[in-house]
Design a protein around this motif. Structure first.
Motif, PDB file in Angstrom:
ATOM      1  N   ASN A  39       0.815  -1.220   0.000  1.00 19.05           N
ATOM      2  CA  ASN A  39       0.000   0.000   0.000  1.00 19.05           C
ATOM      3  C   ASN A  39       0.847   1.268   0.000  1.00 19.05           C
ATOM      4  O   ASN A  39       0.353   2.340  -0.367  1.00 19.05           O
ATOM      5  CB  ASN A  39      -0.963   0.001   1.185  1.00 19.05           C
ATOM      6  CG  ASN A  39      -2.066  -1.022   1.016  1.00 19.05           C
ATOM      7  OD1 ASN A  39      -2.459  -1.333  -0.106  1.00 19.05           O
ATOM      8  ND2 ASN A  39      -2.557  -1.568   2.112  1.00 19.05           N
ATOM      9  N   ALA A  97      -0.436   9.433  -1.300  1.00 19.23           N
ATOM     10  CA  ALA A  97      -1.557   9.011  -0.459  1.00 19.23           C
ATOM     11  C   ALA A  97      -1.200   9.172   1.011  1.00 19.23           C
ATOM     12  O   ALA A  97      -0.059   8.971   1.411  1.00 19.23           O
ATOM     13  CB  ALA A  97      -1.912   7.560  -0.753  1.00 19.23           C
ATOM     14  N   GLU A 139      -5.908   7.051   3.641  1.00 17.40           N
ATOM     15  CA  GLU A 139      -6.181   6.352   2.389  1.00 17.40           C
ATOM     16  C   GLU A 139      -5.566   4.952   2.395  1.00 17.40           C
ATOM     17  O   GLU A 139      -6.185   3.980   1.952  1.00 17.40           O
ATOM     18  CB  GLU A 139      -5.638   7.171   1.212  1.00 17.40           C
ATOM     19  CG  GLU A 139      -6.053   6.634  -0.137  1.00 17.40           C
ATOM     20  CD  GLU A 139      -5.640   7.534  -1.290  1.00 17.40           C
ATOM     21  OE1 GLU A 139      -5.785   7.087  -2.440  1.00 17.40           O
ATOM     22  OE2 GLU A 139      -5.169   8.661  -1.040  1.00 17.40           O
ATOM     23  N   THR A 164      -7.592   2.701   4.667  1.00 13.21           N
ATOM     24  CA  THR A 164      -8.828   2.255   4.022  1.00 13.21           C
ATOM     25  C   THR A 164      -8.568   1.080   3.096  1.00 13.21           C
ATOM     26  O   THR A 164      -9.324   0.098   3.079  1.00 13.21           O
ATOM     27  CB  THR A 164      -9.468   3.419   3.239  1.00 13.21           C
ATOM     28  OG1 THR A 164      -9.818   4.458   4.164  1.00 13.21           O
ATOM     29  CG2 THR A 164     -10.711   2.967   2.496  1.00 13.21           C
TER      30      THR A 164
END
Length: 201
Positions: free
Chosen positions: A168, A177, A181, A184
């Motif tokens: 991520n 990001a 974010e 999530t």
């Protein structure tokens, strides 16, 4: 501790602080040992007297940084509530919030996992035993509570969770990001993985 030892420790501290800031400001690859030495106000030779390589400097920077984070986890882990998935999501959210304060530094830490170096002084992201142990304990607790099936391969599940967590950070690298974010995205990934560890009816 003698004067020489105190001087060596002071040099070590200055090098680690300088390296931490430079890795985060300009990136790991772009940061040279010479730049670290200049920022720390020491000679290049002094850096190499203390550390074998730039990778080892990064490893020690992250060891200290993560030590602070895990000291906080020791305090909050007993108070995490909810399902196993909820607890894991909370752990990862805390990590994202912490690491996005110096995101380029953590990206360097992840990148070091792919280095062919087997230098024993280097501990990249993939070999972070503290994180692995924490995640496995949460899964074990889930087995005890009955919301994780007993035959789950815990080490494999931990590796999958860590891989999702690290992947991520691409969002932070590519488009800036933020922690919310990435959290999530991780929540969705944990939910998908949790569907596989649910007890069979």
């Amino acid at each position: 501790m003698g004067v020489r030892d105190e001087q060596k420790q002071a040099t070590r501290e200055r090098v680690l602080e300088a390296a931490r800031d430079l890795f985060n400001e300009t990136g790991y690859e772009e940061t040279t040992i010479r730049a670290i030495a200049e920022r720390a106000g020491v000679s290049v030779g002094s850096v190499f007297t203390t550390f074998a390589s730039k990778a080892e400097v990064l490893s020690h920077v992250m060891e200290r940084r993560l030590g602070d984070l895990y000291a906080e986890f020791d305090r909050v882990l007993p108070f995490l509530r909810g399902s196993t998935a909820d607890r894991l999501c909370s752990i990862f959210a805390i990590h994202y919030e912490f690491e996005t304060k110096r995101v380029r530094l953590f990206l360097a830490h992840i990148a070091a996992s792919y280095s062919p170096s087997n230098d024993p002084g280097v501990t990249p992201y993939g070999r972070n035993e503290r994180l692995s142990d924490m995640l496995e304990q949460v899964l074990r607790d889930g087995v005890a509570r009955g919301d994780v099936r007993g035959d789950l391969d815990l080490p494999l599940t931990v590796e999958v969770l860590k891989a999702c967590y690290a992947s991520n950070y691409r969002m932070a690298a590519a488009r800036g990001a933020d922690a919310a974010e990435m959290s999530t995205a991780m929540d969705r990934q944990v939910a998908l993985i949790a569907a596989g560890w649910a007890p069979r009816s």
